[in-house]
Design an enzyme around this catalytic site. Structure first.
Site, short mmCIF file in Angstrom:
data_model
loop_
_atom_site.label_atom_id
_atom_site.label_comp_id
_atom_site.label_asym_id
_atom_site.label_seq_id
_atom_site.Cartn_x
_atom_site.Cartn_y
_atom_site.Cartn_z
N HIS A 31 -5.22 14.33 -5.81
CA HIS A 31 -4.00 14.29 -5.00
C HIS A 31 -3.19 15.58 -5.13
O HIS A 31 -2.23 15.78 -4.40
CB HIS A 31 -3.14 13.09 -5.39
CG HIS A 31 -3.83 11.78 -5.16
ND1 HIS A 31 -4.46 11.09 -6.18
CD2 HIS A 31 -4.02 11.06 -4.04
CE1 HIS A 31 -5.00 9.99 -5.67
NE2 HIS A 31 -4.76 9.96 -4.39
N CYS A 58 -10.93 10.32 -6.92
CA CYS A 58 -10.84 9.69 -5.61
C CYS A 58 -11.61 10.55 -4.60
O CYS A 58 -12.14 11.60 -4.96
CB CYS A 58 -9.36 9.55 -5.20
SG CYS A 58 -9.01 8.00 -4.35
N ASN A 111 0.83 -1.21 0.00
CA ASN A 111 0.00 0.00 0.00
C ASN A 111 0.87 1.26 0.00
O ASN A 111 0.39 2.35 0.27
CB ASN A 111 -0.95 0.01 1.20
CG ASN A 111 -1.99 1.11 1.08
OD1 ASN A 111 -2.43 1.44 -0.01
ND2 ASN A 111 -2.37 1.71 2.19
N ILE A 152 -16.75 10.61 -5.09
CA ILE A 152 -16.37 9.25 -4.70
C ILE A 152 -16.79 8.90 -3.28
O ILE A 152 -16.96 7.75 -2.95
CB ILE A 152 -14.85 9.05 -4.91
CG1 ILE A 152 -14.49 9.29 -6.39
CG2 ILE A 152 -14.41 7.66 -4.50
CD1 ILE A 152 -15.31 8.50 -7.40
N CYS A 188 -8.87 2.33 -7.16
CA CYS A 188 -7.75 3.27 -7.28
C CYS A 188 -6.67 2.73 -8.21
O CYS A 188 -6.58 1.52 -8.42
CB CYS A 188 -7.12 3.50 -5.91
SG CYS A 188 -8.16 4.46 -4.79
#
Length: 764
Positions: free
Chosen positions: A700, A732, A115, A436, A648
């Site tokens: 992001h 996201c 991750n 999202i 994702c």
């Protein structure tokens, strides 16, 4: 018998680096303040030195990412960042990582099947490489000044190129390994400086050796290290691999490299590698045996590790065997000392990074005849208690999960007919807009949650505050004219932890943080036992949110595969068994939401792709049980209930048929940082009948995309996707952004959707 650590967490025991980074990015502190985080490095070096570790790594600290550090070292800055040469500073470095007001960030993607995320280098024939960051040498010198002689760690040249991508405008077929001759001179400069500074060992991380490599890629390792051999003369050189078995051809290539002193292997995930070592290991070389798990939080079974190490000792010799971690400890939590409230029995089963370095050294000492019984005896007792504890085993759950085998668990009506039934009920426009799930989490909101947990505020006050936040989010979405709403998830600190706290078989830490990317950390739950759902988890908040609007409100759940992949998972049964148990718990929740009148339910499988094994031969089995787990969650709903999922990191070309097989009604996919790689699947003729929403902008980055930019992206999607299945959404959740960024970005997104609707209507 020596000991070695592949790498160590960077954030600090209380996430000191995270807060320093965010303060710097917000303009509240200086570069000098940020550089004080190097003190964390000193603490970690002392910790490893005090634990008796012989081979201590340096250059594993990073302000963002070790691959980005390598890009900086090589001066491989994409032209859009307007770098003019010289030592790369924070401005250029963080622009590459995060974007800035005028240019987008570089692509970010998963680091193998972890991750953690790395920043993907953008390379091509015209890149002018130069030695532009002296970080590796500076960190070695800083450690030496503290009295610690370290092993400097570099991302190996071949793995760096294999993990790169062709820059924009460069042919997708450009052979990245052809750049080896251009980057090796810089590696030679770094090596020369490290030698001059007094380094005696150097570690090259070449984790791509565990992948399915082609012969020309394996040849690149032979070429690279033959070219570096004279530069490495006088240094002991370790090549480190991790995360899986090394395939036989790669093992042969690796162990045949000239001028290499030692080889590091993941022997936790690498049972087949042990067989290869038994079949032949080069004499006189060091074996760095990764027997302590770098990726999980379970205490090592010391007795079992001793057996493994003794067998290896017979092959390579006592003086050539080094006890190590299976990978960098970057992927585990920092220190159990920071968990005073954790249940004592469960705590006895665990080891975080600080404890793992002690385990490594205890194993090394035991092999030299200095076994510490005061350390080994409690370990044996903890291993035994974990096997027999009634907290781990729930017979009813095991029976229910076992009964799932042999059924497809597929909704009876096909997706096309379901979408028709849902449209009659929902009456959505073409190119429907949604988000999202999460909305920004303000300081005040975090305070409310923080004060409720230790009951500093009453439940009544807490519910009132959360409902007010939901109402604010609902009203904002209505003002923006978004079609399908979310409640913003103000009650949730984390999309996995929130559910784990309400499921049996989970434990939680106060400070078990692990770096995900940049300053972003996650606190994975610990799945220690059989999983079940004692009571509804989200129904109260979802129905409250739906009562505030006439528009459809999505129920928001995290899917079983994502809960699994974003947790520290028990290692005493197969992962799929645990996943099926979680799927049954989520199934109960889906059915309760439907009964409560929620007609759109999103079951996020953000992490489905990242659980994919590194070897292609293992993909089919994983995808079979992962997709099956998702279908179990919603097999019982009506045709008119619309099931969404979100994923994702859209490197999905190789698993698109499994995604179709999930049989969701709508899938939203993070896409904006991957240059629409996903769309190439549909250009190649894959037919997708369900709704799909590839992300239209990158959440992001703080950058706010224009209406025209988003409309252009939607048009590219419409070139390969049917109008009636395309959704418009960010890529996201919005939790990490500020409202000042979110509101204008969503305004532009809705405006772009409306612009396209008008154009499509005119064209008709």
């Amino acid at each position: 018998m020596a000991s070695h650590i592949v790498g160590y967490p960077r954030m600090g025991p209380k996430r000191e680096l995270k807060f320093a980074l965010e303060s710097f990015w917000d303009g509240k502190s200086s570069a000098e303040d940020l550089e004080k985080c190097q003190l964390i490095l000193g603490i970690h070096l002392k910790q490893m030195s005090d634990a008796g570790i012989k081979y201590i790594p340096s250059n594993t600290f990073s302000y963002y990412d070790q691959v980005l550090d390598t890009t900086a070292m090589l001066g491989a800055v994409p032209p859009r960042y307007n770098w003019t040469g010289g030592e790369i500073g924070f401005s250029t470095y963080f622009s590459m990582a995060r974007g800035n007001a005028s240019v987008p960030a570089m692509e970010m993607t998963k680091w193998f099947d972890t991750n953690y995320h790395f920043i993907v280098p953008e390379l091509g024939p015209d890149v002018k490489f130069s030695y532009a960051s002296h970080k590796a040498v500076n960190e070695y010198k800083e450690a030496k000044a503290l009295g610690v002689d370290t092993v400097p760690v570099l991302v190996g040249p071949v793995s760096y190129l294999i993990l790169s991508k062709p820059a924009k405008g460069v042919e997708k077929t450009f052979p990245l390994l052809s750049l080896l001759d251009k980057i090796l001179p810089i590696y030679k400069e770094v090596i020369a400086e490290l030698k001059a500074a007094g380094a005696s060992w150097i570690q090259f991380d070449e984790p791509t050796l565990v992948l399915d490599l082609e012969s020309h890629q394996l040849d690149a390792f032979t070429k690279a290290y033959a070219e570096l051999e004279s530069s490495l003369s006088g240094l002991s050189t370790l090549i480190e691999t991790y995360f899986a078995d090394v395939p036989a051809p790669a093992y042969k290539t690796l162990t045949s490299l000239s001028g290499i002193s030692g080889f590091g292997f993941d022997l936790v995930r690498g049972a087949q590698t042990i067989e290869l070592i038994k079949g032949g290991f080069p004499s006189g070389k060091y074996l760095f045996a990764g027997v302590v798990d770098g990726r999980n939080i379970w205490a090592n079974d010391l007795a079992s590790s001793i057996t493994t190490l003794q067998a290896l000792e017979g092959i390579v010799g006592k003086d050539k065997l080094v006890v190590s971690t299976s990978s960098s400890l970057l992927h585990t939590a920092v220190d159990l000392v920071n968990e005073p409230k954790l249940d004592q029995e469960i705590k006895s089963w665990l080891a975080f990074a600080a404890q793992k370095i002690v385990e490594v050294n205890a194993l090394a000492k035991a092999l030299t005849g200095h076994k510490d019984e005061a350390f080994f005896s409690p370990n044996a007792a903890a291993q035994a208690s974990r096997k027999s504890s009634p907290r781990v085993n729930n017979e009813a759950v095991q029976k229910a999960a076992a009964a799932l085998r042999g059924s497809e668990h597929r909704r009876v009506t096909n997706v096309s007919a379901r979408l028709d039934a849902q449209q009659k009920k929902l009456n959505l426009p073409i190119l429907p807009t949604t988000t999202i799930g999460s909305f920004p989490q303000t300081v005040e909101l975090r305070r409310v949650r923080r004060e409720f947990k230790p009951t500093r505020i009453s439940e009544e006050e807490y519910v009132k505050a959360i409902k007010e936040e939901i109402n604010k989010v609902v009203k904002l979405q209505e003002e923006l004219d978004i079609d399908v709403l979310v409640h913003g998830e103000p009650e949730r600190n984390d999309m996995v932890e929130y559910f784990g706290e309400q499921l049996s078989g989970f434990a939680f830490t106060a400070n078990g943080w692990v770096q995900s990317y940049g300053s972003r950390c996650v606190k994975p739950p610990i799945i220690y036992g059989d999983v079940s759902r004692p009571k509804p988890m989200t129904v109260f908040w979802s129905t409250a949110a739906q009562s505030m609007t006439q528009r459809p409100m999505k129920g928001m759940l995290t899917g079983p595969v994502t809960i699994l992949n974003w947790s520290f998972v028990r290692n005493d049964q197969p992962r799929f068994e645990t996943c099926y148990q979680i799927a049954l718990a989520i199934k109960d929740e889906v059915e309760d939401l439907e009964k409560a009148g929620i007609t759109v339910i999103q079951i996020d499988e953000a992490a489905l792709r990242e659980g994919l094994p590194l070897r292609k031969s293992e993909h089919a089995f994983y995808l079979d049980w992962a997709v099956h787990s998702f279908r179990i969650t919603n097999v019982g709903v009506q045709d008119t209930t619309q099931i969404h999922t979100h994923m994702c990191y859209s490197n999905f070309n190789d698993i698109i048929h499994s995604i179709i097989n999930m049989d969701a009604d709508v899938i939203t996919i993070e896409n904006s940082r991957s240059d629409e790689k996903l769309l190439s699947v549909f250009r190649e003729g894959v037919k997708y009948g369900a709704g799909i929403g590839p992300g239209v902008y990158d959440i992001h980055s703080p950058r706010i995309p224009s209406t025209e930019e988003i409309a252009d992206r939607i048009n590219k999607m419409l070139a390969v996707l049917e109008t009636n299945i395309l959704w418009v959404n960010p890529d996201c959740g919005l939790k990490t952004r500020k409202y000042a960024e979110v509101k204008p970005a969503l305004e532009n997104m809705v405006a772009a959707a409306k612009l396209l609707r008008t154009q499509l209507a005119s064209a008709k």
